[in-house]
Design a protein around this motif. Sequence first.
Motif, PDB file in Angstrom:
ATOM      1  N   SER A 254      37.363 -13.194 -23.650  1.00 10.55           N
ATOM      2  CA  SER A 254      38.437 -14.172 -23.872  1.00 10.55           C
ATOM      3  C   SER A 254      39.583 -13.543 -24.656  1.00 10.55           C
ATOM      4  CB  SER A 254      37.894 -15.403 -24.602  1.00 10.55           C
ATOM      5  OG  SER A 254      37.560 -15.105 -25.948  1.00 10.55           O
ATOM      6  N   GLN A 255      39.258 -12.646 -25.589  1.00 12.68           N
ATOM      7  CA  GLN A 255      40.305 -11.928 -26.316  1.00 12.68           C
ATOM      8  C   GLN A 255      41.077 -11.006 -25.380  1.00 12.68           C
ATOM      9  OE1 GLN A 255      38.842 -10.161 -30.068  1.00 12.68           O
ATOM     10  NE2 GLN A 255      37.082 -11.517 -29.926  1.00 12.68           N
ATOM     11  N   GLU A 256      40.378 -10.382 -24.439  1.00  9.97           N
ATOM     12  CA  GLU A 256      41.041  -9.519 -23.464  1.00  9.97           C
ATOM     13  C   GLU A 256      41.936 -10.339 -22.534  1.00  9.97           C
ATOM     14  OE1 GLU A 256      40.852  -6.034 -23.418  1.00  9.97           O
ATOM     15  OE2 GLU A 256      40.056  -6.603 -25.384  1.00  9.97           O
ATOM     16  N   PHE A 257      41.441 -11.498 -22.102  1.00 12.79           N
ATOM     17  CA  PHE A 257      42.270 -12.408 -21.297  1.00 12.79           C
ATOM     18  C   PHE A 257      43.563 -12.746 -22.043  1.00 12.79           C
ATOM     19  CE2 PHE A 257      38.374 -14.183 -18.938  1.00 12.79           C
ATOM     20  CZ  PHE A 257      38.685 -13.493 -17.776  1.00 12.79           C
ATOM     21  N   ASN A 258      43.411 -13.057 -23.312  1.00 14.22           N
ATOM     22  CA  ASN A 258      44.574 -13.437 -24.115  1.00 14.22           C
ATOM     23  C   ASN A 258      45.558 -12.283 -24.254  1.00 14.22           C
ATOM     24  OD1 ASN A 258      45.821 -15.506 -25.919  1.00 14.22           O
ATOM     25  ND2 ASN A 258      45.507 -13.917 -27.453  1.00 14.22           N
ATOM     26  N   ARG A 259      45.040 -11.074 -24.434  1.00  9.26           N
ATOM     27  CA  ARG A 259      45.910  -9.895 -24.575  1.00  9.26           C
ATOM     28  C   ARG A 259      46.738  -9.679 -23.295  1.00  9.26           C
ATOM     29  NH1 ARG A 259      42.293  -6.770 -25.997  1.00  9.26           N
ATOM     30  NH2 ARG A 259      42.693  -6.834 -28.237  1.00  9.26           N
ATOM     31  N   GLU A 260      46.101  -9.800 -22.146  1.00  6.35           N
ATOM     32  CA  GLU A 260      46.827  -9.576 -20.886  1.00  6.35           C
ATOM     33  C   GLU A 260      47.859 -10.681 -20.635  1.00  6.35           C
ATOM     34  OE1 GLU A 260      46.352  -6.763 -19.894  1.00  6.35           O
ATOM     35  OE2 GLU A 260      44.426  -6.331 -20.803  1.00  6.35           O
ATOM     36  N   SER A 261      47.505 -11.924 -20.954  1.00  6.65           N
ATOM     37  CA  SER A 261      48.467 -13.015 -20.741  1.00  6.65           C
ATOM     38  C   SER A 261      49.667 -12.872 -21.672  1.00  6.65           C
ATOM     39  CB  SER A 261      47.782 -14.368 -20.945  1.00  6.65           C
ATOM     40  OG  SER A 261      47.275 -14.495 -22.261  1.00  6.65           O
ATOM     41  N   ASN A 262      49.434 -12.401 -22.909  1.00  5.44           N
ATOM     42  CA  ASN A 262      50.556 -12.164 -23.821  1.00  5.44           C
ATOM     43  C   ASN A 262      51.476 -11.071 -23.287  1.00  5.44           C
ATOM     44  OD1 ASN A 262      49.944 -14.068 -25.793  1.00  5.44           O
ATOM     45  ND2 ASN A 262      48.624 -12.669 -26.943  1.00  5.44           N
ATOM     46  N   THR A 263      50.896 -10.013 -22.738  1.00  7.18           N
ATOM     47  CA  THR A 263      51.706  -8.915 -22.206  1.00  7.18           C
ATOM     48  C   THR A 263      52.506  -9.366 -20.990  1.00  7.18           C
ATOM     49  OG1 THR A 263      50.021  -7.352 -22.955  1.00  7.18           O
ATOM     50  CG2 THR A 263      51.636  -6.531 -21.395  1.00  7.18           C
ATOM     51  N   ILE A 264      51.905 -10.175 -20.140  1.00 10.51           N
ATOM     52  CA  ILE A 264      52.629 -10.695 -18.974  1.00 10.51           C
ATOM     53  C   ILE A 264      53.839 -11.503 -19.415  1.00 10.51           C
ATOM     54  CG2 ILE A 264      52.476 -12.359 -17.070  1.00 10.51           C
ATOM     55  CD1 ILE A 264      49.588 -11.378 -16.646  1.00 10.51           C
ATOM     56  N   CYS A 265      53.655 -12.331 -20.439  1.00  8.57           N
ATOM     57  CA  CYS A 265      54.784 -13.121 -20.951  1.00  8.57           C
ATOM     58  C   CYS A 265      55.864 -12.216 -21.539  1.00  8.57           C
ATOM     59  CB  CYS A 265      54.300 -14.107 -22.004  1.00  8.57           C
ATOM     60  SG  CYS A 265      53.379 -15.518 -21.353  1.00  8.57           S
ATOM     61  N   SER A 266      55.464 -11.184 -22.271  1.00  7.28           N
ATOM     62  CA  SER A 266      56.458 -10.306 -22.905  1.00  7.28           C
ATOM     63  C   SER A 266      57.211  -9.469 -21.880  1.00  7.28           C
ATOM     64  CB  SER A 266      55.776  -9.405 -23.931  1.00  7.28           C
ATOM     65  OG  SER A 266      54.885  -8.499 -23.297  1.00  7.28           O
ATOM     66  N   SER A 268      57.823 -10.473 -18.776  1.00  5.47           N
ATOM     67  CA  SER A 268      58.441 -11.344 -17.773  1.00  5.47           C
ATOM     68  C   SER A 268      59.966 -11.241 -17.810  1.00  5.47           C
ATOM     69  CB  SER A 268      58.020 -12.791 -18.021  1.00  5.47           C
ATOM     70  OG  SER A 268      58.720 -13.662 -17.175  1.00  5.47           O
ATOM     71  N   HIS A 269      60.557 -11.184 -16.612  1.00  7.17           N
ATOM     72  CA  HIS A 269      62.018 -11.139 -16.480  1.00  7.17           C
ATOM     73  C   HIS A 269      62.523 -12.313 -15.659  1.00  7.17           C
ATOM     74  CE1 HIS A 269      60.944  -9.719 -12.517  1.00  7.17           C
ATOM     75  NE2 HIS A 269      60.292  -8.685 -13.059  1.00  7.17           N
ATOM     76  N   ALA A 270      61.643 -13.307 -15.458  1.00  8.29           N
ATOM     77  CA  ALA A 270      62.045 -14.476 -14.669  1.00  8.29           C
ATOM     78  C   ALA A 270      61.348 -15.710 -15.224  1.00  8.29           C
ATOM     79  CB  ALA A 270      61.685 -14.273 -13.197  1.00  8.29           C
ATOM     80  N   ALA A 271      62.033 -16.842 -15.115  1.00 11.35           N
ATOM     81  CA  ALA A 271      61.472 -18.097 -15.636  1.00 11.35           C
ATOM     82  C   ALA A 271      60.169 -18.464 -14.948  1.00 11.35           C
ATOM     83  CB  ALA A 271      62.495 -19.216 -15.475  1.00 11.35           C
ATOM     84  N   SER A 272      60.091 -18.190 -13.635  1.00 20.47           N
ATOM     85  CA  SER A 272      58.885 -18.545 -12.887  1.00 20.47           C
ATOM     86  C   SER A 272      57.679 -17.756 -13.384  1.00 20.47           C
ATOM     87  CB  SER A 272      59.100 -18.291 -11.395  1.00 20.47           C
ATOM     88  OG  SER A 272      59.457 -16.925 -11.171  1.00 20.47           O
ATOM     89  N   LEU A 273      57.875 -16.473 -13.658  1.00 20.81           N
ATOM     90  CA  LEU A 273      56.779 -15.632 -14.135  1.00 20.81           C
ATOM     91  C   LEU A 273      56.398 -15.994 -15.580  1.00 20.81           C
ATOM     92  CD1 LEU A 273      55.030 -13.402 -12.993  1.00 20.81           C
ATOM     93  CD2 LEU A 273      56.613 -11.720 -13.959  1.00 20.81           C
ATOM     94  N   THR A 274      57.382 -16.344 -16.380  1.00 22.02           N
ATOM     95  CA  THR A 274      57.104 -16.777 -17.753  1.00 22.02           C
ATOM     96  C   THR A 274      56.273 -18.058 -17.752  1.00 22.02           C
ATOM     97  OG1 THR A 274      59.146 -15.784 -18.583  1.00 22.02           O
ATOM     98  CG2 THR A 274      58.138 -17.495 -19.939  1.00 22.02           C
ATOM     99  N   ALA A 275      56.598 -18.976 -16.848  1.00 20.64           N
ATOM    100  CA  ALA A 275      55.854 -20.234 -16.750  1.00 20.64           C
ATOM    101  C   ALA A 275      54.393 -19.971 -16.394  1.00 20.64           C
ATOM    102  CB  ALA A 275      56.499 -21.146 -15.717  1.00 20.64           C
ATOM    103  N   ILE A 276      54.191 -19.025 -15.473  1.00 19.85           N
ATOM    104  CA  ILE A 276      52.814 -18.676 -15.106  1.00 19.85           C
ATOM    105  C   ILE A 276      52.083 -18.078 -16.308  1.00 19.85           C
ATOM    106  CG2 ILE A 276      51.400 -17.151 -13.676  1.00 19.85           C
ATOM    107  CD1 ILE A 276      53.548 -17.440 -11.484  1.00 19.85           C
ATOM    108  N   GLY A 277      52.763 -17.184 -17.023  1.00 13.62           N
ATOM    109  CA  GLY A 277      52.147 -16.555 -18.185  1.00 13.62           C
ATOM    110  C   GLY A 277      51.783 -17.563 -19.264  1.00 13.62           C
ATOM    111  N   LEU A 278      52.659 -18.543 -19.502  1.00 17.74           N
ATOM    112  CA  LEU A 278      52.382 -19.558 -20.512  1.00 17.74           C
ATOM    113  C   LEU A 278      51.210 -20.447 -20.101  1.00 17.74           C
ATOM    114  CD1 LEU A 278      56.028 -20.596 -21.489  1.00 17.74           C
ATOM    115  CD2 LEU A 278      54.412 -19.242 -22.841  1.00 17.74           C
ATOM    116  N   GLN A 279      51.155 -20.814 -18.823  1.00 22.01           N
ATOM    117  CA  GLN A 279      50.022 -21.613 -18.355  1.00 22.01           C
ATOM    118  C   GLN A 279      48.726 -20.811 -18.430  1.00 22.01           C
ATOM    119  OE1 GLN A 279      49.883 -24.756 -17.788  1.00 22.01           O
ATOM    120  NE2 GLN A 279      47.733 -24.742 -17.182  1.00 22.01           N
ATOM    121  N   LEU A 280      48.839 -19.520 -18.167  1.00 21.06           N
ATOM    122  CA  LEU A 280      47.678 -18.647 -18.291  1.00 21.06           C
ATOM    123  C   LEU A 280      47.153 -18.643 -19.730  1.00 21.06           C
ATOM    124  CD1 LEU A 280      45.865 -16.626 -16.783  1.00 21.06           C
ATOM    125  CD2 LEU A 280      47.530 -14.846 -17.345  1.00 21.06           C
TER     126      LEU A 280
END
Length: 295
Positions: A254-266, A268-280
């Motif tokens: 679960s910590q690894e999941f969280n690390r990857e989702s944080n990196t995806i959000c950081s 992100s260069h598009a609102a759509s991808l940021t939204a996915i990262g936040l939901q993740l």
Amino acid sequence: MPVSSMTGFARFEGQADDAAFVWELRSVNGKGLETRLRLPPGFESLEAEARKRLGARLSRGNLQVSLTLDRPENLANFSIDQPFLNELLRLSDELVQAGRAAPPRADGLLALRGVIEVSDEAHTADWFTQRAPAILDGLDAAIDALVAARQSEGAALRAILEARVDEIETLAQAASDDPARSLTAIQARLRRQVGDLLGTETGLDPARLHQEAAVIAAKADIQEELDRLNAHIVAARALLGEGGAVGRRLDFLSQEFNRESNTICSKSHAASLTAIGLQLKVVVDQFREQVQNLE
């Protein structure tokens, strides 16, 4: 092996010859296995064996274990501590002669703590030795019931966790398929941003635009994070299928999941991808919260 929760309750009532007994076991979440035992006076020697049996079946959780015993009343004998009573009488005579106290009454003297001694034959070694096996067998039965209760709750938790893993996989796939990740989309956005800055989109060097877009795409690439997410998804499903005491390893995932989702959000260069990262991140938090309940 089933997945087990760390919370549960069990009660077992039994009979050891002329003594009735009750074991009660309560278990809540804990980082390791911590056991608190409450035994009747004279039965302290049961503690080591009880801890051994609990440790053989349970690996995590805060346990409260109590044994109550209903012993035959005719086993209790009463006696008077005569030397202690004599000393009390001597002291009371001195006080009476000094006019500082009234003569003591027998009921008052006998009510003083320590004057009357209770010797319980149920505490004798022979009495205990004869009944200990049945009492410990009762503990085994109580442990069986507690394990069953924890596994029953664990089955419900497993279904919840598997649903969260499915959501994580769906979101990872959505991030992978997001059109904003394409080089064409990045070029169009970069052209628009530069055009807004310069007031026109004319005069832009297509080769330079392609080069800059490629650099941005490389920096914002999340394929590595998605690959790790998918690997963690496979590992999480394998652990849930394996069962047993998998709570610690799932907590690490679960910590690894969280690390990857944080990196995806950081990245992100598009609102759509940021939204996915936040939901993740939301789903990962839900996953980790439930994992804390697993053994």
